[in-house]
Design a protein around this motif. Structure first.
Motif, PDB file in Angstrom:
ATOM      1  N   ARG A  71      23.938  40.221  18.918  1.00  0.00           N
ATOM      2  CA  ARG A  71      24.031  38.793  18.650  1.00  0.00           C
ATOM      3  C   ARG A  71      22.901  38.106  19.415  1.00  0.00           C
ATOM      4  NH1 ARG A  71      28.158  35.273  16.852  1.00  0.00           N
ATOM      5  NH2 ARG A  71      29.541  37.041  16.705  1.00  0.00           N
ATOM      6  N   ARG A  72      22.077  37.355  18.697  1.00  0.00           N
ATOM      7  CA  ARG A  72      20.918  36.704  19.306  1.00  0.00           C
ATOM      8  C   ARG A  72      21.046  35.186  19.195  1.00  0.00           C
ATOM      9  NH1 ARG A  72      18.653  40.442  22.516  1.00  0.00           N
ATOM     10  NH2 ARG A  72      18.315  42.361  21.374  1.00  0.00           N
ATOM     11  N   PRO A  73      20.497  34.481  20.181  1.00  0.00           N
ATOM     12  CA  PRO A  73      20.659  33.020  20.190  1.00  0.00           C
ATOM     13  C   PRO A  73      19.910  32.310  19.066  1.00  0.00           C
ATOM     14  CG  PRO A  73      19.257  33.713  22.006  1.00  0.00           C
ATOM     15  CD  PRO A  73      19.792  34.956  21.358  1.00  0.00           C
ATOM     16  N   VAL A  74      18.754  32.866  18.654  1.00  0.00           N
ATOM     17  CA  VAL A  74      17.972  32.185  17.621  1.00  0.00           C
ATOM     18  C   VAL A  74      17.173  33.214  16.825  1.00  0.00           C
ATOM     19  CG1 VAL A  74      15.974  31.716  19.082  1.00  0.00           C
ATOM     20  CG2 VAL A  74      16.454  30.210  17.160  1.00  0.00           C
ATOM     21  N   GLY A  75      16.959  32.913  15.566  1.00  0.00           N
ATOM     22  CA  GLY A  75      16.182  33.775  14.689  1.00  0.00           C
ATOM     23  C   GLY A  75      16.051  33.133  13.322  1.00  0.00           C
ATOM     24  N   ILE A  76      15.745  33.956  12.337  1.00  0.00           N
ATOM     25  CA  ILE A  76      15.494  33.456  10.977  1.00  0.00           C
ATOM     26  C   ILE A  76      16.377  34.175   9.962  1.00  0.00           C
ATOM     27  CG2 ILE A  76      13.771  33.534   9.090  1.00  0.00           C
ATOM     28  CD1 ILE A  76      13.230  31.284  10.949  1.00  0.00           C
ATOM     29  N   SER A  77      16.958  33.400   9.075  1.00  0.00           N
ATOM     30  CA  SER A  77      17.555  33.934   7.856  1.00  0.00           C
ATOM     31  C   SER A  77      16.554  33.638   6.753  1.00  0.00           C
ATOM     32  CB  SER A  77      18.890  33.259   7.546  1.00  0.00           C
ATOM     33  OG  SER A  77      19.873  33.708   8.435  1.00  0.00           O
ATOM     34  N   PHE A  78      16.069  34.690   6.108  1.00  0.00           N
ATOM     35  CA  PHE A  78      15.072  34.494   5.060  1.00  0.00           C
ATOM     36  C   PHE A  78      15.700  33.859   3.828  1.00  0.00           C
ATOM     37  CE2 PHE A  78      12.580  37.351   7.637  1.00  0.00           C
ATOM     38  CZ  PHE A  78      11.292  36.893   7.430  1.00  0.00           C
ATOM     39  N   ALA A  79      14.896  33.660   2.804  1.00  0.00           N
ATOM     40  CA  ALA A  79      15.312  32.927   1.609  1.00  0.00           C
ATOM     41  C   ALA A  79      16.279  33.747   0.755  1.00  0.00           C
ATOM     42  CB  ALA A  79      14.092  32.530   0.792  1.00  0.00           C
ATOM     43  N   CYS A  80      17.541  33.766   1.159  1.00  0.00           N
ATOM     44  CA  CYS A  80      18.586  34.405   0.355  1.00  0.00           C
ATOM     45  C   CYS A  80      19.935  33.848   0.801  1.00  0.00           C
ATOM     46  CB  CYS A  80      18.527  35.928   0.481  1.00  0.00           C
ATOM     47  SG  CYS A  80      19.274  36.599   1.964  1.00  0.00           S
ATOM     48  N   PRO A  81      20.973  34.046   0.015  1.00  0.00           N
ATOM     49  CA  PRO A  81      22.267  33.461   0.359  1.00  0.00           C
ATOM     50  C   PRO A  81      23.136  34.353   1.253  1.00  0.00           C
ATOM     51  CG  PRO A  81      22.409  34.455  -1.791  1.00  0.00           C
ATOM     52  CD  PRO A  81      20.976  34.615  -1.323  1.00  0.00           C
ATOM     53  N   ILE A  82      22.654  35.508   1.646  1.00  0.00           N
ATOM     54  CA  ILE A  82      23.476  36.455   2.394  1.00  0.00           C
ATOM     55  C   ILE A  82      23.324  36.200   3.886  1.00  0.00           C
ATOM     56  CG2 ILE A  82      23.959  38.893   2.838  1.00  0.00           C
ATOM     57  CD1 ILE A  82      22.797  39.412   0.003  1.00  0.00           C
ATOM     58  N   MET A  83      24.414  35.853   4.527  1.00  0.00           N
ATOM     59  CA  MET A  83      24.389  35.441   5.924  1.00  0.00           C
ATOM     60  C   MET A  83      23.890  36.548   6.859  1.00  0.00           C
ATOM     61  SD  MET A  83      24.888  32.801   7.576  1.00  0.00           S
ATOM     62  CE  MET A  83      25.539  31.957   8.960  1.00  0.00           C
ATOM     63  N   GLY A  84      24.137  37.800   6.572  1.00  0.00           N
ATOM     64  CA  GLY A  84      23.752  38.895   7.448  1.00  0.00           C
ATOM     65  C   GLY A  84      22.278  39.254   7.397  1.00  0.00           C
ATOM     66  N   HIS A  85      21.509  38.633   6.520  1.00  0.00           N
ATOM     67  CA  HIS A  85      20.086  38.935   6.417  1.00  0.00           C
ATOM     68  C   HIS A  85      19.325  38.063   7.412  1.00  0.00           C
ATOM     69  CE1 HIS A  85      20.384  40.902   2.191  1.00  0.00           C
ATOM     70  NE2 HIS A  85      21.163  41.468   3.097  1.00  0.00           N
ATOM     71  N   PHE A  86      19.476  38.432   8.677  1.00  0.00           N
ATOM     72  CA  PHE A  86      18.971  37.650   9.811  1.00  0.00           C
ATOM     73  C   PHE A  86      18.125  38.539  10.716  1.00  0.00           C
ATOM     74  CE2 PHE A  86      19.723  36.722  14.337  1.00  0.00           C
ATOM     75  CZ  PHE A  86      19.250  35.428  14.424  1.00  0.00           C
ATOM     76  N   TYR A  87      17.005  38.016  11.185  1.00  0.00           N
ATOM     77  CA  TYR A  87      16.157  38.708  12.148  1.00  0.00           C
ATOM     78  C   TYR A  87      16.064  37.856  13.404  1.00  0.00           C
ATOM     79  CZ  TYR A  87      14.487  41.790   8.458  1.00  0.00           C
ATOM     80  OH  TYR A  87      14.407  42.706   7.449  1.00  0.00           O
ATOM     81  N   CYS A  88      16.248  38.499  14.561  1.00  0.00           N
ATOM     82  CA  CYS A  88      16.075  37.768  15.813  1.00  0.00           C
ATOM     83  C   CYS A  88      14.581  37.488  16.016  1.00  0.00           C
ATOM     84  CB  CYS A  88      16.648  38.557  16.995  1.00  0.00           C
ATOM     85  SG  CYS A  88      15.791  40.083  17.412  1.00  0.00           S
ATOM     86  N   GLU A  89      14.299  36.620  16.946  1.00  0.00           N
ATOM     87  CA  GLU A  89      12.918  36.208  17.194  1.00  0.00           C
ATOM     88  C   GLU A  89      12.027  37.403  17.555  1.00  0.00           C
ATOM     89  OE1 GLU A  89      10.760  32.480  19.441  1.00  0.00           O
ATOM     90  OE2 GLU A  89      12.721  33.153  20.154  1.00  0.00           O
TER      91      GLU A  89
END
Length: 120
Positions: A71-89
Motif C-alpha cells: 500500500r503506497r501513499p501516492v501513485g497513478i491509476s492509468f486511463a482505465c476503470p479498474i481500481m487495481g491498475h495502480f503504480y506507486c511513484e
C-alpha cells in the motif's frame, strides 16, 4: 493443464542443454509476428476505449501497487476503470521513466490492460 503450450503462448523457449553451452530453441517466426500483431491490436483497443470513455490517468492515494503489492501513499491509476491498475511513484519512475506529472499528461492506455506491464 499444458505447461509447454503456456510457455510457447508467452514466447518462452526452454533452453536445451549442451555439454558446455546452453542454446535456446528457435521460436517460430510466424508465431512471433502474430503475437506482436495481437499485442498491437490490444494496445490500440485499450487506447480507443480510454479515449471514447473519457478515462484519464489520475492520482490515487493509499492503494496497493501493481508491482510491489504494498500500500503506497501516492501513485497513478492509468486511463482505465479498474481500481487495481495502480503504480506507486517509485515503480512509475523505475518501469516507465515517468514522474507523476508526466503520467498525468500521458495519452498512453493502461499498460496492464494492454498487456504491456513488465511485472512477472
Amino acid at each position: 493443464h499444458n505447461p509447454q503450450g503456456l510457455c510457447r503462448a508467452i514466447g518462452y523457449t526452454r533452453p536445451t542443454a549442451g555439454r558446455h553451452l546452453m542454446v535456446a530453441e528457435p521460436v517460430d517466426e510466424n508465431y512471433v509476428r502474430h503475437k506482436r500483431e495481437v499485442l498491437q491490436q490490444l494496445h490500440n483497443e485499450a487506447a480507443a476505449a480510454a479515449k471514447s470513455n473519457g478515462w484519464v490517468p489520475t492520482v490515487a492515494r493509499d492503494i496497493y501497487c501493481h508491482i510491489c503489492h504494498y500500500r503506497r501513499p501516492v501513485g497513478i491509476s492509468f486511463a482505465c476503470p479498474i481500481m487495481g491498475h495502480f503504480y506507486c511513484e517509485r515503480h512509475l519512475q523505475d518501469r516507465f521513466g515517468l514522474s507523476i506529472e508526466d503520467a498525468l499528461s500521458s495519452t498512453s492506455p493502461c499498460p496492464i490492460c494492454a498487456l504491456e506491464c513488465t511485472c512477472n
